[in-house]
Design a protein around this motif. Structure first.
Motif, PDB file in Angstrom:
ATOM      1  N   GLU A   1       1.944  -4.397 -15.140  1.00 32.14           N
ATOM      2  CA  GLU A   1       1.891  -4.373 -13.890  1.00 32.14           C
ATOM      3  C   GLU A   1       2.335  -3.199 -12.975  1.00 32.14           C
ATOM      4  O   GLU A   1       1.698  -2.738 -12.226  1.00 32.14           O
ATOM      5  CB  GLU A   1       2.686  -5.811 -13.271  1.00 32.14           C
ATOM      6  CG  GLU A   1       2.223  -6.126 -12.148  1.00 32.14           C
ATOM      7  CD  GLU A   1       0.919  -6.786 -11.722  1.00 32.14           C
ATOM      8  OE1 GLU A   1       0.199  -6.859 -10.727  1.00 32.14           O
ATOM      9  OE2 GLU A   1       0.576  -7.325 -12.969  1.00 32.14           O
ATOM     10  N   LEU A   2       3.636  -2.798 -13.489  1.00 36.34           N
ATOM     11  CA  LEU A   2       4.130  -1.566 -12.951  1.00 36.34           C
ATOM     12  C   LEU A   2       3.261  -0.234 -13.252  1.00 36.34           C
ATOM     13  O   LEU A   2       3.353   0.628 -12.412  1.00 36.34           O
ATOM     14  CB  LEU A   2       5.480  -1.395 -13.402  1.00 36.34           C
ATOM     15  CG  LEU A   2       6.675  -2.145 -12.637  1.00 36.34           C
ATOM     16  CD1 LEU A   2       7.725  -2.627 -13.756  1.00 36.34           C
ATOM     17  CD2 LEU A   2       6.862  -1.692 -11.205  1.00 36.34           C
ATOM     18  N   GLN A   3       2.832  -0.033 -14.432  1.00 35.53           N
ATOM     19  CA  GLN A   3       1.953   1.123 -14.749  1.00 35.53           C
ATOM     20  C   GLN A   3       0.585   1.041 -13.935  1.00 35.53           C
ATOM     21  O   GLN A   3       0.495   2.327 -13.335  1.00 35.53           O
ATOM     22  CB  GLN A   3       1.573   0.886 -16.244  1.00 35.53           C
ATOM     23  CG  GLN A   3       2.656   1.429 -17.258  1.00 35.53           C
ATOM     24  CD  GLN A   3       1.831   1.223 -18.718  1.00 35.53           C
ATOM     25  OE1 GLN A   3       1.897   0.000 -19.288  1.00 35.53           O
ATOM     26  NE2 GLN A   3       1.670   2.523 -19.118  1.00 35.53           N
ATOM     27  N   MET A   4       0.091   0.034 -13.491  1.00 29.37           N
ATOM     28  CA  MET A   4      -1.007   0.084 -12.612  1.00 29.37           C
ATOM     29  C   MET A   4      -0.736   0.540 -11.244  1.00 29.37           C
ATOM     30  O   MET A   4      -1.579   1.464 -10.739  1.00 29.37           O
ATOM     31  CB  MET A   4      -1.950  -1.147 -12.611  1.00 29.37           C
ATOM     32  CG  MET A   4      -2.320  -1.739 -14.027  1.00 29.37           C
ATOM     33  SD  MET A   4      -3.444  -3.000 -14.222  1.00 29.37           S
ATOM     34  CE  MET A   4      -2.026  -4.354 -13.872  1.00 29.37           C
ATOM     35  N   ALA A   5       0.228  -0.048 -10.768  1.00 28.54           N
ATOM     36  CA  ALA A   5       0.832   0.740  -9.349  1.00 28.54           C
ATOM     37  C   ALA A   5       1.172   1.995  -9.578  1.00 28.54           C
ATOM     38  O   ALA A   5       0.881   2.654  -8.629  1.00 28.54           O
ATOM     39  CB  ALA A   5       1.941  -0.523  -9.031  1.00 28.54           C
ATOM     40  N   LYS A   6       2.063   2.178 -10.585  1.00 28.77           N
ATOM     41  CA  LYS A   6       2.563   3.923 -10.702  1.00 28.77           C
ATOM     42  C   LYS A   6       1.243   4.775 -10.700  1.00 28.77           C
ATOM     43  O   LYS A   6       1.276   5.747 -10.182  1.00 28.77           O
ATOM     44  CB  LYS A   6       3.580   3.730 -11.759  1.00 28.77           C
ATOM     45  CG  LYS A   6       4.083   5.140 -11.618  1.00 28.77           C
ATOM     46  CD  LYS A   6       3.687   6.223 -12.700  1.00 28.77           C
ATOM     47  CE  LYS A   6       3.322   5.916 -14.118  1.00 28.77           C
ATOM     48  NZ  LYS A   6       2.780   7.012 -14.879  1.00 28.77           N
ATOM     49  N   ALA A   7       0.172   4.310 -11.720  1.00 27.34           N
ATOM     50  CA  ALA A   7      -0.784   5.208 -11.784  1.00 27.34           C
ATOM     51  C   ALA A   7      -1.613   5.547 -10.380  1.00 27.34           C
ATOM     52  O   ALA A   7      -2.094   6.655 -10.398  1.00 27.34           O
ATOM     53  CB  ALA A   7      -1.804   4.337 -12.999  1.00 27.34           C
ATOM     54  N   ALA A   8      -1.998   4.268  -9.669  1.00 26.26           N
ATOM     55  CA  ALA A   8      -2.321   4.546  -8.468  1.00 26.26           C
ATOM     56  C   ALA A   8      -1.991   5.551  -7.632  1.00 26.26           C
ATOM     57  O   ALA A   8      -2.530   6.312  -7.056  1.00 26.26           O
ATOM     58  CB  ALA A   8      -2.803   3.353  -7.715  1.00 26.26           C
ATOM     59  N   LEU A   9      -0.500   5.278  -7.319  1.00 32.68           N
ATOM     60  CA  LEU A   9       0.312   6.151  -6.693  1.00 32.68           C
ATOM     61  C   LEU A   9       0.220   7.828  -6.915  1.00 32.68           C
ATOM     62  O   LEU A   9      -0.097   8.644  -6.161  1.00 32.68           O
ATOM     63  CB  LEU A   9       1.537   5.922  -6.320  1.00 32.68           C
ATOM     64  CG  LEU A   9       1.723   4.335  -5.689  1.00 32.68           C
ATOM     65  CD1 LEU A   9       3.259   3.933  -5.636  1.00 32.68           C
ATOM     66  CD2 LEU A   9       1.304   4.322  -4.264  1.00 32.68           C
ATOM     67  N   ALA A  10       0.485   7.851  -8.482  1.00 29.18           N
ATOM     68  CA  ALA A  10       0.529   9.246  -8.797  1.00 29.18           C
ATOM     69  C   ALA A  10      -1.072   9.903  -8.856  1.00 29.18           C
ATOM     70  O   ALA A  10      -0.919  10.880  -8.673  1.00 29.18           O
ATOM     71  CB  ALA A  10       1.068   9.099 -10.412  1.00 29.18           C
ATOM     72  N   ALA A  11      -1.784   9.229  -9.045  1.00 28.44           N
ATOM     73  CA  ALA A  11      -3.288   9.695  -8.802  1.00 28.44           C
ATOM     74  C   ALA A  11      -3.620  10.263  -7.618  1.00 28.44           C
ATOM     75  O   ALA A  11      -4.113  11.147  -7.283  1.00 28.44           O
ATOM     76  CB  ALA A  11      -4.364   8.613  -9.382  1.00 28.44           C
ATOM     77  N   GLY A  12      -3.223   9.141  -6.611  1.00 27.20           N
ATOM     78  CA  GLY A  12      -3.257   9.649  -5.093  1.00 27.20           C
ATOM     79  C   GLY A  12      -2.522  10.850  -4.729  1.00 27.20           C
ATOM     80  O   GLY A  12      -3.301  11.991  -4.072  1.00 27.20           O
TER      81      GLY A  12
ATOM     82  N   ALA B   1      -3.090   4.305  -1.455  1.00 27.64           N
ATOM     83  CA  ALA B   1      -3.421   3.417  -2.731  1.00 27.64           C
ATOM     84  C   ALA B   1      -2.852   2.376  -2.751  1.00 27.64           C
ATOM     85  O   ALA B   1      -1.832   1.989  -2.321  1.00 27.64           O
ATOM     86  CB  ALA B   1      -2.842   4.550  -3.865  1.00 27.64           C
ATOM     87  N   ALA B   2      -3.738   1.130  -3.143  1.00 29.57           N
ATOM     88  CA  ALA B   2      -3.366  -0.166  -3.297  1.00 29.57           C
ATOM     89  C   ALA B   2      -2.456  -0.235  -4.397  1.00 29.57           C
ATOM     90  O   ALA B   2      -2.691  -0.569  -5.767  1.00 29.57           O
ATOM     91  CB  ALA B   2      -4.495  -1.144  -3.321  1.00 29.57           C
TER      92      ALA B   2
ATOM     93  N   ASN C   1       1.020  -1.333   0.112  1.00 31.53           N
ATOM     94  CA  ASN C   1       0.060  -0.072   0.088  1.00 31.53           C
ATOM     95  C   ASN C   1       0.880   1.291   0.056  1.00 31.53           C
ATOM     96  O   ASN C   1       1.934   1.179   0.826  1.00 31.53           O
ATOM     97  CB  ASN C   1      -0.773  -0.085   1.200  1.00 31.53           C
ATOM     98  CG  ASN C   1      -2.166  -0.979   1.071  1.00 31.53           C
ATOM     99  OD1 ASN C   1      -2.562  -1.121   0.069  1.00 31.53           O
ATOM    100  ND2 ASN C   1      -2.357  -1.622   2.183  1.00 31.53           N
ATOM    101  N   GLY C   2       0.644   2.206  -0.830  1.00 27.84           N
ATOM    102  CA  GLY C   2       1.187   3.365  -0.890  1.00 27.84           C
ATOM    103  C   GLY C   2       0.528   4.411   0.115  1.00 27.84           C
ATOM    104  O   GLY C   2      -0.595   4.927  -0.248  1.00 27.84           O
ATOM    105  N   GLU C   3       1.050   4.893   1.081  1.00 30.06           N
ATOM    106  CA  GLU C   3       0.551   5.776   2.191  1.00 30.06           C
ATOM    107  C   GLU C   3       1.253   7.008   1.952  1.00 30.06           C
ATOM    108  O   GLU C   3       2.518   7.136   2.073  1.00 30.06           O
ATOM    109  CB  GLU C   3       0.749   5.274   3.651  1.00 30.06           C
ATOM    110  CG  GLU C   3      -0.048   3.791   3.852  1.00 30.06           C
ATOM    111  CD  GLU C   3       0.461   3.225   4.954  1.00 30.06           C
ATOM    112  OE1 GLU C   3       1.728   3.313   5.563  1.00 30.06           O
ATOM    113  OE2 GLU C   3      -0.307   2.330   5.670  1.00 30.06           O
TER     114      GLU C   3
END
Length: 252
Positions: free
Chosen positions: A135-146, A42-43, A26-28
């Motif tokens: 896989e990395l794009q989805m994780a990065k997108a969630a963090l950047a969106a947050g 973000a997950a 989780n990215g806090e």
């Protein structure tokens, strides 16, 4: 974790405009502006810890933590200079940034041939596939969106940030220019700090305080002052998430 991380650097959060990211499954995230704290999570999934990546691994001896594309091949650096055994999170960011710089991957994450079909060779027996990048794009997108949504809520542009803090083992080997190039961190002139395990540092500082009553009150004040932004209920999250799927530094 983030309350302890803030406590470990409480003077900085009180006086500066800070974006703090504790990166794990989780990215806090915390944005501090004029003493006000905005927080979300973000997950990100296990991608930045090497999970769900074909040749991924944790930050262990032998993990590829940095790469550089050279005219004669790919230069790799591993943790503790051991023989390569896989790619850890910081190595993945480094490799993606290099592929982007050298136009072997476009901003949508698409590898050019022959790498789209066969994967990009990193070292003997280690390669990065197109599925790994997704896989990395989805994780990065969630963090950047947050991050983007927190900044909008606080009316803080990238250029107003004075400190970027990347906590956790990922930050120990990551290069801020690589993370910024891909949109994981803002592209700005803020000072970047890598404190390691900031939650542990905060716990140690708390236990070392001579006035335990005051320390407890400070921790309570920090926790209660964080304005939580729930991403899956935010009206802008879906559009912001899709925007940051691309490897871009453009603030939405």
């Amino acid at each position: 974790d983030v309350v302890a991380g803030i406590y470990s650097m409480k003077e900085l959060f009180a006086s500066e405009t800070v974006f703090f990211l504790d990166l794990g499954t989780n990215g806090e995230m915390i944005l501090s502006s004029c003493g006000k704290l905005y927080g979300t999570s973000a997950a990100a999934g296990p991608a930045f810890e090497g999970g769900n990546i074909s040749c991924g691994t944790g930050s262990i001896p032998g993990a590829v933590c940095r790469t550089k594309l050279m005219p004669y091949g790919t230069f790799t650096e591993t943790i503790k200079k051991q023989p390569p055994c896989g790619i850890c999170g910081s190595g993945l960011i480094s490799l993606l940034a290099e592929l982007f710089r050298h136009h072997k991957m476009d901003e949508t994450g698409l590898l050019e041939e022959p790498f789209f079909t066969g994967g990009f060779p990193v070292s003997s027996g280690i390669s990065l596939t197109q599925d790994d990048i997704r896989e990395l794009q989805m994780a990065k997108a969630a963090l950047a969106a947050g991050r983007s949504i927190l900044q909008k809520e606080a009316f803080i542009s990238d250029q107003k940030l004075t400190y970027l803090i990347l906590s956790g083992s990922f930050g120990s080997h990551a290069l801020p220019e690589d993370a910024s190039l891909l949109g994981l961190l803002p592209d700005c002139h803020a000072k970047v700090l890598f404190p390691g395990n900031s939650s542990l540092h905060g716990a140690i500082r708390f236990l070392a305080e001579t006035d335990s009553g005051k320390a407890k009150q400070t921790v309570s004040d920090i926790a209660q002052s964080i304005r939580e932004v729930v991403l899956n209920q935010h009206p802008d999250f879906e559009n912001t998430y899709y925007h940051w799927m691309n490897f871009s530094t453009k603030f939405l």
